[in-house]
Every structure is written in structure tokens, then in C-alpha cells.
Design an enzyme around this catalytic site. Structure first.
Site, mmCIF file in Angstrom:
data_model
loop_
_atom_site.group_PDB
_atom_site.id
_atom_site.type_symbol
_atom_site.label_atom_id
_atom_site.label_comp_id
_atom_site.label_asym_id
_atom_site.label_seq_id
_atom_site.Cartn_x
_atom_site.Cartn_y
_atom_site.Cartn_z
ATOM 1 N N LYS A 46 0.739 -1.097 -0.115
ATOM 2 C CA LYS A 46 0.154 -0.043 -0.009
ATOM 3 C C LYS A 46 0.972 1.185 0.174
ATOM 4 O O LYS A 46 1.798 1.463 0.999
ATOM 5 C CB LYS A 46 -0.791 0.227 1.473
ATOM 6 N N GLY A 59 7.153 4.611 8.365
ATOM 7 C CA GLY A 59 6.374 5.604 8.721
ATOM 8 C C GLY A 59 6.603 6.268 9.804
ATOM 9 O O GLY A 59 7.639 6.165 10.499
ATOM 10 N N SER A 60 5.543 6.727 10.629
ATOM 11 C CA SER A 60 5.658 7.241 11.816
ATOM 12 C C SER A 60 5.713 6.425 13.024
ATOM 13 O O SER A 60 5.365 5.399 12.970
ATOM 14 C CB SER A 60 4.383 8.245 12.114
ATOM 15 N N THR A 61 6.406 7.037 13.834
ATOM 16 C CA THR A 61 6.783 6.078 15.160
ATOM 17 C C THR A 61 5.270 5.664 15.756
ATOM 18 O O THR A 61 5.340 4.507 16.323
ATOM 19 C CB THR A 61 7.766 6.825 16.189
ATOM 20 N N GLU A 62 4.590 6.449 15.923
ATOM 21 C CA GLU A 62 3.195 6.419 16.510
ATOM 22 C C GLU A 62 2.546 5.190 15.813
ATOM 23 O O GLU A 62 2.163 4.142 16.690
ATOM 24 C CB GLU A 62 2.171 7.610 16.244
ATOM 25 N N GLY A 104 3.885 2.955 14.103
ATOM 26 C CA GLY A 104 4.569 1.753 14.112
ATOM 27 C C GLY A 104 4.640 1.081 15.456
ATOM 28 O O GLY A 104 4.296 -0.316 15.461
ATOM 29 N N GLU A 145 10.593 0.822 10.184
ATOM 30 C CA GLU A 145 11.457 1.899 9.694
ATOM 31 C C GLU A 145 10.687 2.981 10.093
ATOM 32 O O GLU A 145 9.715 3.583 9.310
ATOM 33 C CB GLU A 145 11.863 1.746 8.358
ATOM 34 N N CYS A 166 13.422 10.692 6.920
ATOM 35 C CA CYS A 166 13.453 10.030 8.201
ATOM 36 C C CYS A 166 14.729 10.254 8.805
ATOM 37 O O CYS A 166 14.921 10.412 9.978
ATOM 38 C CB CYS A 166 12.729 8.759 8.289
ATOM 39 N N GLU A 177 10.401 15.012 15.802
ATOM 40 C CA GLU A 177 10.645 14.943 14.339
ATOM 41 C C GLU A 177 9.655 16.071 13.647
ATOM 42 O O GLU A 177 8.314 15.875 13.602
ATOM 43 C CB GLU A 177 10.192 13.686 13.762
HETATM 44 P P1 NDP Z 1 1.790 7.483 8.801
HETATM 45 O O1 NDP Z 1 2.634 6.428 9.713
HETATM 46 O O2 NDP Z 1 0.539 7.630 9.249
HETATM 47 O O3 NDP Z 1 1.974 7.159 7.410
HETATM 48 C C1 NDP Z 1 2.868 5.714 6.987
HETATM 49 C C2 NDP Z 1 2.089 4.749 6.073
HETATM 50 O O4 NDP Z 1 1.285 3.975 7.096
HETATM 51 C C3 NDP Z 1 1.070 5.292 5.015
HETATM 52 O O5 NDP Z 1 1.034 4.247 3.982
HETATM 53 C C4 NDP Z 1 -0.305 5.429 5.894
HETATM 54 O O6 NDP Z 1 -1.147 5.436 5.332
HETATM 55 C C5 NDP Z 1 -0.055 4.072 6.861
HETATM 56 N N1 NDP Z 1 -1.074 3.911 7.966
HETATM 57 C C6 NDP Z 1 -1.540 5.063 8.714
HETATM 58 N N2 NDP Z 1 -2.310 4.410 9.780
HETATM 59 C C7 NDP Z 1 -2.076 3.025 9.715
HETATM 60 C C8 NDP Z 1 -2.438 2.263 10.374
HETATM 61 N N3 NDP Z 1 -3.174 2.129 11.715
HETATM 62 N N4 NDP Z 1 -2.065 0.595 10.272
HETATM 63 C C9 NDP Z 1 -1.270 0.542 9.027
HETATM 64 N N5 NDP Z 1 -1.033 1.501 8.277
HETATM 65 C C10 NDP Z 1 -1.278 2.759 8.533
HETATM 66 O O7 NDP Z 1 2.705 8.906 8.427
HETATM 67 P P2 NDP Z 1 2.230 10.265 8.245
HETATM 68 O O8 NDP Z 1 1.970 10.242 6.802
HETATM 69 O O9 NDP Z 1 0.756 10.265 9.072
HETATM 70 O O10 NDP Z 1 3.092 11.145 8.466
HETATM 71 C C11 NDP Z 1 3.198 11.633 10.058
HETATM 72 C C12 NDP Z 1 4.476 11.812 10.715
HETATM 73 O O11 NDP Z 1 4.904 10.600 10.561
HETATM 74 C C13 NDP Z 1 5.337 12.833 9.733
HETATM 75 O O12 NDP Z 1 5.117 14.109 10.142
HETATM 76 C C14 NDP Z 1 6.660 12.206 10.248
HETATM 77 O O13 NDP Z 1 7.116 12.949 11.480
HETATM 78 C C15 NDP Z 1 6.421 10.688 10.210
HETATM 79 N N6 NDP Z 1 6.994 10.046 8.901
HETATM 80 C C16 NDP Z 1 8.096 9.413 9.206
HETATM 81 C C17 NDP Z 1 8.277 8.588 7.907
HETATM 82 C C18 NDP Z 1 9.685 7.974 7.925
HETATM 83 O O14 NDP Z 1 10.108 7.689 6.683
HETATM 84 N N7 NDP Z 1 10.169 7.320 8.913
HETATM 85 C C19 NDP Z 1 7.691 8.782 6.795
HETATM 86 C C20 NDP Z 1 6.285 9.676 6.831
HETATM 87 C C21 NDP Z 1 6.205 10.157 8.043
HETATM 88 P P3 NDP Z 1 -1.785 7.024 5.032
HETATM 89 O O15 NDP Z 1 -0.899 7.397 3.873
HETATM 90 O O16 NDP Z 1 -3.153 6.783 4.335
HETATM 91 O O17 NDP Z 1 -2.158 7.451 6.206
#
Ligand code: NDP
Length: 487
Positions: A191, A243-246, A248, A265, A299, A396
Site C-alpha cells: 500500500k 512511517g511514523s513512530t506512532e 509503528g 523503519e 526520516c 521530528e
Molecule cells: P503514517 O505513519 O501515518 O503513514 C505511513 C504509512 O502508514 C502510510 O501508508 C499510511 O497510510 C499508513 N498507515 C496509517 N495508519 C495506519 C495504521 N493504523 N495501520 C497501518 N498503516 C497505517 O505517517 P503520516 O503520513 O501520518 O506522517 C506523520 C508523521 O510521521 C510525519 O510528520 C513524520 O514525522 C513521520 N513520518 C516518518 C516517515 C519515515 O520515513 N520514517 C515517513 C512518513 C512520515 P496513509 O498515507 O493513508 O495515512
């Protein structure tokens, strides 16, 4: 009269050094009005949809599917069938051929994909696309050598891999996930992020062109609910998340006890540490690349600059001067350094943290630059006078915002650098090799760059400590999460 003007009287020396616009043509990309999900090698008409927009202009680009649980279930079913029907038992040398093909097609269609990626074209063209192709080339090379990579451990594929990627490197993150998974004989349901689905959807065409067997890679689009449905699915054997730590942490909680393999990651708050014996001008370039590359949506961005006190003033002065030369604007202009912020939500997050920095007492500097009226933009920003306790030094920001702190001794630099819940990357600038090694041994970061920053190579493992996640992507280490061993 200045020397330059005097010369101008005699010879045609331009007075105005502003760059002429150098837009990349959009003609090469043909967008469909509506996209479905790529399941079992076919386009599945989505039950629910949303509109995807360009963050640089706010124009609607296409209608995209919002995958429901049923659609995710069909994608997982297609991946399971493809796994059982031959992909997992195909000789590695045959799997490698498909990966090589994908790599070659990515190279051939790189301009098209770079334009569609939507980021500053010089970055997508010169970084994302070459690296994405390099990942497929690299893992193609491992596909028939797994027994040598893990001798006497009888490596076998895991099964169906659920892969969830963010919006900051839409195609590159896809390559990081799909290439090792396929090399090891797994099938995939991926996805892309809600805001950046287009290159993943065009990648489906690359897969068709490469004649990858149906169902080996399935792409479903949608928001976090679709991601959660993949994580939840009982027939998915491994989750790879960036994606985000939250989110994750939520995934880790969700998977506890399920037996599914997991790699995370997550975020970072990297220290870029500059010693007084470094080559200052090179360090300034490295600092700029470290935080303003990809609008700071990285990141491993060097978002905390730690400067040795004795060079603080000249360095900050040079840095501010360099910032004035950064060009913010149309991502498709080949001269653009900093493009649009990915979404309104991300822009608001950056604005909130920057406001917090000012309120807490840090000093803000933004070079004079005119931001486009439409779209989501944020000027390159430097904060000086930052204390470690400030939110801008802790959280971050994921935007073009740098926080500058100082240190006196290497010990203090290490202590400050490690004073973060994250541990993804760090940078060290010094002319002394022994100091680089001394620092690298003490920095709690998955990657430590020396006299450079944001360098990536498919053969080099990447991943974090602490709240930056676990598991490695890239290199030999990047194969392991996609394999089971008889032990
Ligand atoms: P998210 O962690 O929400 O997004 C990363 C991916 O996870 C997206 O594909 C997202 O879908 C998907 N996702 C969201 N919620 C869930 C869930 N409950 N279960 C499974 N998958 C899920 O990051 P955000 O885009 O909301 O960004 C928020 C913050 O995260 C940023 O401001 C940044 O600080 C950090 N971030 C860090 C990254 C990194 O590379 N380490 C990359 C991106 C963000 P969808 O896009 O639809 O939300």
C-alpha cells in the site's frame, strides 16, 4: 559604478543572474482519470474512492481507490495463490530475470516516473529513480545466491509480505520493499501512502511490461484503514512498515503474539555534528543536503545541527548565506532545490512546531523568498539559540527546518547527539579519521555518515535503534526479514 557594471558597458555581461525557468515537460506522463487496485495482474474496480491532488498546485490529479477490507482480502488471496502456484518454487536464477527486467524498465521509463513522482525533478531524476533501479539490480543479484548468503541455514521465503510505505519517497520506498521480497521468493501486497499513490500505480504497468506472473505483486491504495486491514489480515506472513513512530508502535502492539514477522523503519531526529577542524564549506553543503533535501521529508534528515562552539559564528553565517541561494518553487523546474510540502496536514504540523520553537525562545532565520500562492509551501528555516529541551530539538518536524545547538568537547557532542528517543542516523564532520571512528562507536544510530550526509546505496543496510524501529533494509541484512531458516 561597480566593476561589473563597467564591464557591462563594454561587453554583454548580464546584470541579473536570476535563472531562466527550466521546466521539465509533463507531456511524457499520461494520467488516467481513475485508478483501481492492481490485484492478480488485473485492475480491480474500487468500491470506494478519493481524489489525489498535487501539493504544488492543489489541482486534482486523479480518482484513486480506497481499498476496503474485502479488496485487501482479494489482494492477499491473489498473493497467496501466486506464492503457492509457482513463484516461491521458481529457481532463484529465474526470479532474478524478472528483477533485472524491472530494473531495466525503470531505467528506460525513468523520466516518466521522475515527473510523476511530484518532487523537485532534479531529486527524483538524479536520486530516487537511479536508486530505485539500483535496488532491483542489486537484489536481482542475490536471488540465486541465497544459499551462499546464508550458508547451512536453508533459507526459504516467508510467504505473503504486507508492505506499507510513506509519502516521502514514493517510488524508492516501494523499491526498497518489493525488490528484496521478490528476490527471496515472497509475494507482495503493497500500500502506497494515501497522498502519493501515482508512481506505485504506474509501477503496475512496469510489472506488466516485465511480464511478472499475475499476483506476485499486488498494489492496493487507500489511507491508514487500508494499511490496518493489511496488518490485520490472517494470511499475511510478514509486515514491513515505514512511517511514523506512532503508527509503528500501534502495529507492533497489534501483531504481538501473532507470529508474523515485522520490520519497522520509523522516525528520526539525527544529529549532524560539525567539529572545528572540518572543511567548513563542504560541511555547509552537507548540512544543507542533510536537512533541505526532499523538503526535509526524510526520516534520517540531519535536523539537529551540533556545532563546535569555536566555529559557531562563521558556520552559521555561511549557512545563512547559502540558504539565500536555495530556490523554492515549481518542483518540475530543473533549478528548484526545495519543492512543495506533501500535504496541508504536514504543512500545519511544520507550522505548529516552528511556532513552538519561537515561543520557547529560539531565534528563527528564513531567507527572503517568495513562495507560490497556491499549494503547500514552507521556506527553508534555521533556528539558532536552541536548547535541548525545546520541542524543535526533540520532535521530528519532517520539514525544511534545522535546529542548531553547540558543544565544546567530543564527549559532549556524543551525549547531546544520543539525547533523543530516536536512533536512525548521524553525521560527523572532521578531518581526523580516528575521531570519526571514536564518534561512530559511541553514536546510537543505525547509520553514521562521515564528511557526507544522506548517502544511500542498495548494498548498505539501513535501519534504526530505539524508537526509529528495528530490522534492516538494503544489503545482505535486507534479505533476512524476507526469509525463514531451518534452525
Ligand atoms: P503514517 O505513519 O501515518 O503513514 C505511513 C504509512 O502508514 C502510510 O501508508 C499510511 O497510510 C499508513 N498507515 C496509517 N495508519 C495506519 C495504521 N493504523 N495501520 C497501518 N498503516 C497505517 O505517517 P503520516 O503520513 O501520518 O506522517 C506523520 C508523521 O510521521 C510525519 O510528520 C513524520 O514525522 C513521520 N513520518 C516518518 C516517515 C519515515 O520515513 N520514517 C515517513 C512518513 C512520515 P496513509 O498515507 O493513508 O495515512
Amino acid at each position: 559604478m561597480t566593476d561589473l557594471e563597467r564591464k557591462h558597458d563594454r561587453a554583454p555581461v548580464p546584470r541579473d543572474w536570476t535563472y531562466a525557468p527550466a521546466p521539465e515537460s509533463r507531456e511524457i506522463v499520461r494520467l488516467d482519470e481513475r485508478y483501481g487496485h492492481f490485484v492478480g495482474g488485473e485492475w480491480l474496480e474500487p468500491a470506494e474512492t478519493y481524489e489525489t491532488i498535487s501539493p504544488a498546485s492543489e489541482e486534482t490529479l486523479a480518482t484513486i481507490g480506497q481499498a476496503t477490507r474485502e479488496e485487501v482480502d482479494r489482494a492477499v488471496g491473489a498473493a497467496r495463490s501466486a506464492f503457492a502456484d509457482g513463484w516461491s518454487s521458481l529457481p532463484g536464477s529465474e526470479r532474478a530475470k524478472y528483477l533485472f527486467r524491472i530494473a531495466r524498465i525503470l531505467q528506460e521509463r525513468s523520466r516518466e516516473l521522475a515527473v510523476l513522482d511530484g518532487k523537485p525533478i532534479k531529486e527524483s531524476r538524479d536520486v530516487d529513480l537511479p536508486l530505485a533501479a539500483a535496488h532491483f539490480f542489486y537484489y536481482a543479484g542475490w536471488a540465486d545466491k541465497l544459499e551462499y548468503a546464508f550458508p547451512n541455514r536453508a533459507p526459504r521465503p516467508v510467504g505473503v509480505a504486507g508492505q506499507i510505505i510513506p509519502w516521502n519517497f514514493p517510488l524508492l520506498m516501494l523499491a526498497w520493499k518489493i525488490a528484496p521480497a521478490l528476490a527471496c521468493g515472497n509475494t507482495v501486497v503493497l500500500k502506497p501512502a494515501e497522498t502519493t499513490p501515482l508512481t506505485a500505480l504506474l509501477f503496475c504497468d512496469v510489472l506488466r511490461q516485465a511480464e511478472l506472473p499475475a499476483g506476485v505483486v499486488n498494489i492496493v491504495t487507500g489511507d491508514g484503514r487500508t494499511g490496518a486491514a493489511i496488518v490485520d489480515h490472517a494470511d499475511v506472513d510478514k509486515i514491513a512498515f515505514t512511517g511514523s513512530t506512532e503508527v509503528g508502535k500501534a502495529i507492533q502492539r497489534q501483531l504481538a503474539g501473532s507470529g508474523k514477522k515485522l520490520t519497522l523503519e520509523l522516525g528520526g531526529k539525527a544529529a549532524n555534528i560539525v567539529f572545528d577542524d572540518c572543511a567548513l564549506d563542504q560541511a555547509v553543503e552537507g548540512i544543507v543536503n542533510g536537512i533541505y533535501f526532499n523538503q526535509g521529508h526524510v526520516c534520517c534528515a540531519g535536523s539537529r545541527l551540533l556545532v563546535q562552539e569555536s566555529i559557531y559564528e562563521p558556520l552559521v553565517e555561511k549557512l545563512k548565506r547559502r540558504l539565500e541561494t536555495l530556490r523554492v518553487g515549481d518542483p518540475l523546474d530543473k533549478n528548484t532545490d526545495v519543492g512543495a510540502i506533501n500535504s496541508r496536514m504536514q504543512l500545519e504540523k511544520i507550522q505548529e512546531l516552528v511556532a513552538a520553537g519561537e515561543e520557547e525562545g529560539a531565534e528563527i532565520y528564513q531567507p527572503p523568498c517568495r513562495l507560490p500562492e497556491k499549494g503547500y509551501w514552507f521556506a527553508p528555516t534555521v533556528f539558532t539559540n536552541v536548547a535541548q529541551s525545546y520541542r524543535i530539538a526533540q520532535e521530528e518536524i519532517f520539514g525544511p527546518v534545522l535546529s542548531v545547538l553547540t558543544f565544546r568537547t567530543p564527549e559532549e557532542a556524543v551525549e547531546k547527539a544520543n539525547n533523543t528517543p530516536y536512533g536512525l542516523s548521524a553525521g560527523v564532520w572532521t578531518e581526523k579519521g580516528s575521531r570519526i571512528l571514536w564518534m561512530a562507536q559511541r553514536l546510537r544510530a543505525g547509520v553514521v555518515w562521515a564528511n557526507t550526509f544522506n548517502r544511500f546505496d542498495p548494498s548498505s543496510p539501513f535501519g534504526g535503534y530505539k524508537e526509529s524501529g528495528f530490522g534492516r533494509e538494503g544489503g545482505l541484512h535486507g534479505l533476512e526479514p524476507y526469509l525463514r531458516f531451518d534452525e
